[in-house]
Design an enzyme around this catalytic site. Structure first.
Site, short mmCIF file in Angstrom:
data_model
loop_
_atom_site.label_atom_id
_atom_site.label_comp_id
_atom_site.label_asym_id
_atom_site.label_seq_id
_atom_site.Cartn_x
_atom_site.Cartn_y
_atom_site.Cartn_z
N LYS A 41 53.55 -62.46 4.99
CA LYS A 41 54.08 -61.79 5.96
C LYS A 41 55.49 -62.76 5.39
CE LYS A 41 54.72 -61.52 10.26
NZ LYS A 41 55.21 -61.66 10.64
N ARG A 115 57.89 -55.88 19.35
CA ARG A 115 56.66 -56.59 19.50
C ARG A 115 56.02 -55.29 20.55
NH1 ARG A 115 54.72 -61.10 18.11
NH2 ARG A 115 56.33 -62.53 16.86
N ARG A 149 42.89 -73.50 5.57
CA ARG A 149 44.86 -74.54 5.53
C ARG A 149 44.65 -75.88 6.51
NH1 ARG A 149 49.10 -69.99 7.89
NH2 ARG A 149 47.78 -70.60 10.24
N ARG A 182 44.69 -76.95 12.21
CA ARG A 182 44.55 -77.38 13.28
C ARG A 182 43.89 -76.38 14.28
NH1 ARG A 182 50.81 -73.65 12.91
NH2 ARG A 182 48.98 -72.22 12.97
N ARG A 193 43.31 -64.10 17.35
CA ARG A 193 44.30 -64.18 17.50
C ARG A 193 44.56 -62.84 16.44
NH1 ARG A 193 46.12 -68.85 14.34
NH2 ARG A 193 47.91 -67.70 13.54
#
Length: 248
Positions: A41, A115, A149, A182, A193
């Site tokens: 995004k 949201r 990542r 992370r 998530r």
């Protein structure tokens, strides 16, 4: 697959043009971009902003700006964030609407807001949104992308083992220090998530789908659905048939 900028225009012009009508000036476009974490995004938003001079409005950036500058709204928001609580809908809406009022002479791309359906309803009372861009990337693709990542914790520099690897595996290019992953980039965290995102956004997508404003772009590579097209947003007059010539 449609090229993103071209289809953006097609949706924006729906209701303004008819194939038998002569061209007339394009109105300012008010758009929302949605997509799960890791969908690209940010990359899509930056390219739209760069190519077509949209003003990118990120609710997260706005919130941080107000808190950092100790504005009245920022101090109010900080009461919640400092306690680990979510900022209430009405306060987030105030922050976003304040920003939108300063950009009424430009097309804008809203990111991170609304949201919830209640936020969307409040936005509708103040502005007529032209389109909602929904980046529909398979969750398996996102999980794989995010799992590769790695970051340099001190600076925040981010690497991806596929398309932006460090010069030395496991080491930051600038400092030579160790890279870390992370906790929320690990596969089990990513899955949670994404499931939460899907659960939260379905009512919002339904809200805008009922208004015929959602445009979904499906794929696994940002460069495919952002393929080059004529810079259509910079022209003053368009006929809808011109958009049809920009399919890929």
């Amino acid at each position: 697959m449609y090229c993103l900028p071209a289809f953006l225009l097609g949706v924006a012009l729906k209701g303004y043009f008819h194939p038998t009508m002569p061209p007339r000036p394009l109105s300012l476009i008010k758009a929302i971009i949605m997509g799960p974490p890791g969908s690209g995004k940010g990359t899509v938003s930056s390219r739209i902003v760069e190519k077509f001079s949209f003003y990118h409005i990120s609710s997260g950036d706005i919130l941080r700006h107000h808190i950092r500058n100790n504005t009245e709204l920022g101090l109010e928001a900080q009461k919640f964030t400092s306690s680990g609580l979510l900022v209430p809908d009405n306060l987030v809406t105030k922050l976003v609407l304040t920003e939108l009022k300063s950009t009424e002479d430009r097309s804008w791309l809203l990111d991170g807001y609304p949201r919830t359906v209640s936020q969307a309803e409040e936005l509708d009372r103040n502005y007529s949104v032209d389109m909602v861009l929904n980046l529909d990337v398979p969750f398996d693709t996102i999980a794989e992308r995010v799992s590769k990542r790695w970051i340099h914790a001190e600076s925040g520099r981010t690497y991806n083992l596929d398309f932006n690897p460090p010069n030395i595996e496991g080491k930051d290019d600038m400092t030579g220090q160790d890279l870390v992953q992370r906790e929320d980039d690990k596969p089990e965290s990513v899955k949670k998530r994404l499931e939460l995102y899907s659960e939260m956004t379905k009512p919002l997508l339904d809200f805008y789908s009922d208004q015929d404003k959602v445009v979904s772009f499906s794929g696994t590579e940002t460069n495919v659905y952002m393929a080059p097209c004529p810079e259509i947003f910079r022209r003053e007059n368009w006929h809808l048939n011109w958009v049809d010539n920009c399919l890929i």
